[in-house]
Design a protein around this motif. Structure first.
Motif, mmCIF file in Angstrom:
data_model
loop_
_atom_site.group_PDB
_atom_site.id
_atom_site.type_symbol
_atom_site.label_atom_id
_atom_site.label_comp_id
_atom_site.label_asym_id
_atom_site.label_seq_id
_atom_site.Cartn_x
_atom_site.Cartn_y
_atom_site.Cartn_z
ATOM 1 N N GLY A 1 0.809 -1.212 0.000
ATOM 2 C CA GLY A 1 0.000 0.000 0.000
ATOM 3 C C GLY A 1 0.836 1.252 0.000
ATOM 4 O O GLY A 1 0.384 2.324 -0.354
ATOM 5 N N ARG A 2 2.104 1.118 0.364
ATOM 6 C CA ARG A 2 2.986 2.285 0.389
ATOM 7 C C ARG A 2 3.432 2.655 -1.015
ATOM 8 O O ARG A 2 3.511 3.810 -1.374
ATOM 9 C CB ARG A 2 4.204 2.001 1.269
ATOM 10 N N LEU A 3 3.721 1.649 -1.798
ATOM 11 C CA LEU A 3 4.074 1.860 -3.193
ATOM 12 C C LEU A 3 3.319 0.848 -4.030
ATOM 13 O O LEU A 3 3.271 -0.329 -3.692
ATOM 14 C CB LEU A 3 5.590 1.681 -3.399
ATOM 15 N N PRO A 4 2.714 1.269 -5.130
ATOM 16 C CA PRO A 4 1.927 0.329 -5.944
ATOM 17 C C PRO A 4 2.798 -0.650 -6.699
ATOM 18 O O PRO A 4 3.934 -0.337 -7.047
ATOM 19 C CB PRO A 4 1.189 1.260 -6.911
ATOM 20 N N ILE A 5 2.272 -1.846 -6.926
ATOM 21 C CA ILE A 5 2.951 -2.822 -7.775
ATOM 22 C C ILE A 5 2.565 -2.492 -9.214
ATOM 23 O O ILE A 5 1.441 -2.720 -9.638
ATOM 24 C CB ILE A 5 2.525 -4.253 -7.429
ATOM 25 N N VAL A 6 3.485 -1.922 -9.953
ATOM 26 C CA VAL A 6 3.191 -1.468 -11.310
ATOM 27 C C VAL A 6 4.241 -1.987 -12.261
ATOM 28 O O VAL A 6 5.318 -2.430 -11.868
ATOM 29 C CB VAL A 6 3.159 0.073 -11.378
ATOM 30 N N SER A 7 3.918 -1.920 -13.546
ATOM 31 C CA SER A 7 4.867 -2.366 -14.565
ATOM 32 C C SER A 7 5.837 -1.269 -14.941
ATOM 33 O O SER A 7 6.884 -1.519 -15.516
ATOM 34 C CB SER A 7 4.112 -2.831 -15.810
ATOM 35 N N LYS A 8 5.472 -0.022 -14.615
ATOM 36 C CA LYS A 8 6.355 1.087 -14.970
ATOM 37 C C LYS A 8 7.383 1.307 -13.870
ATOM 38 O O LYS A 8 7.159 0.997 -12.717
ATOM 39 C CB LYS A 8 5.534 2.364 -15.195
ATOM 40 N N VAL A 9 8.515 1.882 -14.255
ATOM 41 C CA VAL A 9 9.566 2.148 -13.292
ATOM 42 C C VAL A 9 9.935 3.612 -13.362
ATOM 43 O O VAL A 9 9.435 4.362 -14.189
ATOM 44 C CB VAL A 9 10.815 1.290 -13.589
ATOM 45 N N VAL A 10 10.834 4.030 -12.493
ATOM 46 C CA VAL A 10 11.291 5.407 -12.481
ATOM 47 C C VAL A 10 11.913 5.745 -13.820
ATOM 48 O O VAL A 10 12.759 5.010 -14.323
ATOM 49 C CB VAL A 10 12.324 5.619 -11.360
ATOM 50 N N GLN A 11 11.499 6.840 -14.402
ATOM 51 C CA GLN A 11 12.014 7.202 -15.706
ATOM 52 C C GLN A 11 13.344 7.917 -15.583
ATOM 53 O O GLN A 11 13.624 8.602 -14.607
ATOM 54 C CB GLN A 11 11.016 8.114 -16.431
ATOM 55 N N SER A 12 14.168 7.743 -16.594
ATOM 56 C CA SER A 12 15.434 8.458 -16.641
ATOM 57 C C SER A 12 15.178 9.901 -17.004
ATOM 58 O O SER A 12 14.130 10.249 -17.544
ATOM 59 C CB SER A 12 16.347 7.814 -17.690
ATOM 60 N N PRO A 13 16.132 10.802 -16.722
ATOM 61 C CA PRO A 13 15.951 12.214 -17.035
ATOM 62 C C PRO A 13 15.671 12.460 -18.508
ATOM 63 O O PRO A 13 15.054 13.451 -18.874
ATOM 64 C CB PRO A 13 17.286 12.835 -16.602
ATOM 65 N N THR A 14 16.122 11.549 -19.382
ATOM 66 C CA THR A 14 15.942 11.754 -20.814
ATOM 67 C C THR A 14 14.673 11.115 -21.347
ATOM 68 O O THR A 14 14.354 11.234 -22.517
ATOM 69 C CB THR A 14 17.143 11.175 -21.588
ATOM 70 N N ALA A 15 13.940 10.407 -20.485
ATOM 71 C CA ALA A 15 12.744 9.696 -20.945
ATOM 72 C C ALA A 15 11.580 10.651 -21.122
ATOM 73 O O ALA A 15 11.493 11.688 -20.464
ATOM 74 C CB ALA A 15 12.361 8.598 -19.951
ATOM 75 N N THR A 16 10.624 10.312 -21.999
ATOM 76 C CA THR A 16 9.437 11.123 -22.213
ATOM 77 C C THR A 16 8.426 10.817 -21.127
ATOM 78 O O THR A 16 8.153 9.659 -20.848
ATOM 79 C CB THR A 16 8.813 10.808 -23.583
ATOM 80 N N ALA B 1 13.006 -4.853 -10.432
ATOM 81 C CA ALA B 1 12.956 -3.479 -10.928
ATOM 82 C C ALA B 1 11.529 -2.997 -11.167
ATOM 83 O O ALA B 1 11.237 -1.813 -11.031
ATOM 84 C CB ALA B 1 13.762 -3.368 -12.218
ATOM 85 N N GLN B 2 10.627 -3.914 -11.505
ATOM 86 C CA GLN B 2 9.253 -3.523 -11.787
ATOM 87 C C GLN B 2 8.375 -3.488 -10.541
ATOM 88 O O GLN B 2 7.207 -3.093 -10.626
ATOM 89 C CB GLN B 2 8.631 -4.490 -12.807
ATOM 90 N N ASN B 3 8.915 -3.852 -9.387
ATOM 91 C CA ASN B 3 8.132 -3.887 -8.144
ATOM 92 C C ASN B 3 8.880 -3.177 -7.023
ATOM 93 O O ASN B 3 9.688 -3.789 -6.315
ATOM 94 C CB ASN B 3 7.827 -5.336 -7.759
ATOM 95 N N PRO B 4 8.635 -1.875 -6.863
ATOM 96 C CA PRO B 4 9.352 -1.073 -5.863
ATOM 97 C C PRO B 4 9.257 -1.604 -4.441
ATOM 98 O O PRO B 4 10.134 -1.350 -3.628
ATOM 99 C CB PRO B 4 8.690 0.303 -5.978
ATOM 100 N N ASP B 5 8.175 -2.330 -4.123
ATOM 101 C CA ASP B 5 8.031 -2.878 -2.770
ATOM 102 C C ASP B 5 9.203 -3.785 -2.409
ATOM 103 O O ASP B 5 9.613 -3.843 -1.241
ATOM 104 C CB ASP B 5 6.732 -3.675 -2.648
ATOM 105 N N LEU B 6 9.732 -4.506 -3.390
ATOM 106 C CA LEU B 6 10.848 -5.420 -3.132
ATOM 107 C C LEU B 6 12.100 -4.635 -2.740
ATOM 108 O O LEU B 6 12.835 -5.038 -1.832
ATOM 109 C CB LEU B 6 11.119 -6.278 -4.368
ATOM 110 N N ILE B 7 12.343 -3.541 -3.417
ATOM 111 C CA ILE B 7 13.506 -2.707 -3.099
ATOM 112 C C ILE B 7 13.319 -2.063 -1.727
ATOM 113 O O ILE B 7 14.252 -1.981 -0.925
ATOM 114 C CB ILE B 7 13.709 -1.640 -4.181
ATOM 115 N N GLN B 8 12.089 -1.623 -1.445
ATOM 116 C CA GLN B 8 11.800 -1.022 -0.146
ATOM 117 C C GLN B 8 11.973 -2.043 0.976
ATOM 118 O O GLN B 8 12.487 -1.724 2.056
ATOM 119 C CB GLN B 8 10.374 -0.471 -0.145
#
Length: 376
Positions: free
Chosen positions: A51-66, A246-253
């Motif tokens: 609940g703290r961070l959603p399980i999503v397919s998207k990840v943090v974008q790089s500074p150059t990403a759209t 990488a696709q699941n921030p909860d694991l890194i947290q």
């Protein structure tokens, strides 16, 4: 009866004072360095996100990403400023070219490519080879093995480095950019595969011969094809685990919680060792009780740490869409990712890019195996 009354009162008073002192000193020794409670996240043995961070397919974008969400006005603005965008694109391409040139001259050397190919070839264990005489060929290479192999002395990576620590920092700061990783793969994967094949041709291994001991011989064409095919398996495993993390921030947290729990175990063990030494020296009831209590605290700390570790491993397997059949290696990869992205979340994008490259390299290995097989 009255003559026993006074000794009983004195004994009770001494017992209460001793117990109070025991609790006071134990609490003092085991006092936490901060007020944060270390425990397993609620989601560890449950389905879905904390609940703290959603399980999503998207990840943090790089500074150059759209950006994912773009307004219509922004699109119109982009159309009217196309020449500027082209100049910026050319500038980015020039920057990548400069970094790629630096990698070629300062980081990835011919010695490293040769050593990497040799590592892959040496970890191929054909059927009947010594010392394990497996029934079928396999690769003993792992993410941890290759990271340790090249991490201890670089083995051709960045030969002009002042020291190992600064070299590692420079290597990851340079390589952990999606564009750079892709360009490096494009430049080197063909050469790497050629050298691996060459190593397979010149390799000699001991094979068990039934009734005649062993014999030293080179690999057959069929075994060389198998070498490429089975060597693709560890790459697919690492790619699948990296993608799941990488696709699941909860694991890194959760890895952050594991590190805190691990530090708590070290602190509790230090206190336990001190109380144990004191108990062995003094041989008093108070010191023995103190040691017992410290041991219970250490035991609880270890249980929390292992619960978090098992939970992370289980979640990796849940989220993984590829071969994730090595829990110990999967957890090691999670630790590796945490160390890379803890100080820079934008590197998550690079981790995903790297996982795709590993999958591509595995596919190229299978193609090379097929080509060798056709020429037999």
């Amino acid at each position: 009866m009255n003559k026993f009354k006074l000794p009983i009162i004195i004994f009770a008073a001494v017992f209460v004072i001793s117990a109070a002192a025991l609790v006071f000193f134990i609490n003092k020794d085991t006092e936490k360095k901060d007020d944060e409670k270390v425990e397993a996240p609620a989601w560890i043995h449950e389905e879905g996100s904390s609940g703290r961070l959603p399980i999503v397919s998207k990840v943090v974008q790089s500074p150059t990403a759209t950006p994912a969400t773009t307004k219509d006005s922004d699109l119109t603005k982009n159309q009217t400023t196309a020449p500027k965008a082209e100049k910026k694109s050319e500038s980015n391409a020039s920057a990548v070219a400069k970094i790629t040139k630096k990698i070629k001259h300062d980081i990835i050397t011919d010695v490293f490519i040769n050593n990497l190919a040799e590592y892959i070839a040496n970890n191929y264990q054909p059927a009947g080879s010594m010392p394990f005489t497996p029934a079928a060929g396999y690769s003993s290479a792992t993410f941890k093995g290759i990271n340790t192999h090249f991490g201890l002395n670089l083995m051709g990576l960045m030969p002009n480095a002042d020291n190992l620590i600064s070299a590692r920092k420079t290597i990851w700061e340079t390589l952990l950019a999606p564009e750079v990783l892709t360009k490096s793969y494009s430049n080197y994967h063909g050469i790497l595969l050629d050298i691996i094949e060459e190593k397979g041709i010149t390799a000699e291994k001991n094979f068990a011969i039934e009734g005649r001991g062993t014999e030293l011989r080179s690999l057959t064409a069929k075994e060389r094809a198998e070498m490429f095919r089975v060597s693709a398996a560890p790459l697919r495993h690492a790619s699948a685990v990296l993608t799941a993390i990488a696709q699941n921030p909860d694991l890194i947290q959760a890895m952050n919680g594991y590190i805190k729990a691990e530090n708590r175990v070290e602190d509790a063990n230090s206190i336990f060792q001190e109380t144990l030494a004191e108990s062995n020296l003094s041989q008093t009831v108070v010191s023995r009780n103190k040691t017992t209590h410290a041991g219970e605290i250490l035991k609880d700390a270890i249980m929390v740490r292992e619960k978090i570790k098992d939970g992370i491993t289980d979640k990796i397997n849940t989220f993984c869409t590829g071969p994730c059949d090595k829990p110990a290696d999967a957890f090691y990869i999670a630790q590796w990712v945490f160390r890379r992205v803890n100080s820079d979340e934008s590197r998550v994008d690079s981790i995903l890019s790297g996982s795709k490259i590993l999958s591509k390299l595995a596919g190229q290995m299978v193609k090379r195996a097929d080509a060798i097989q056709k020429n037999i």
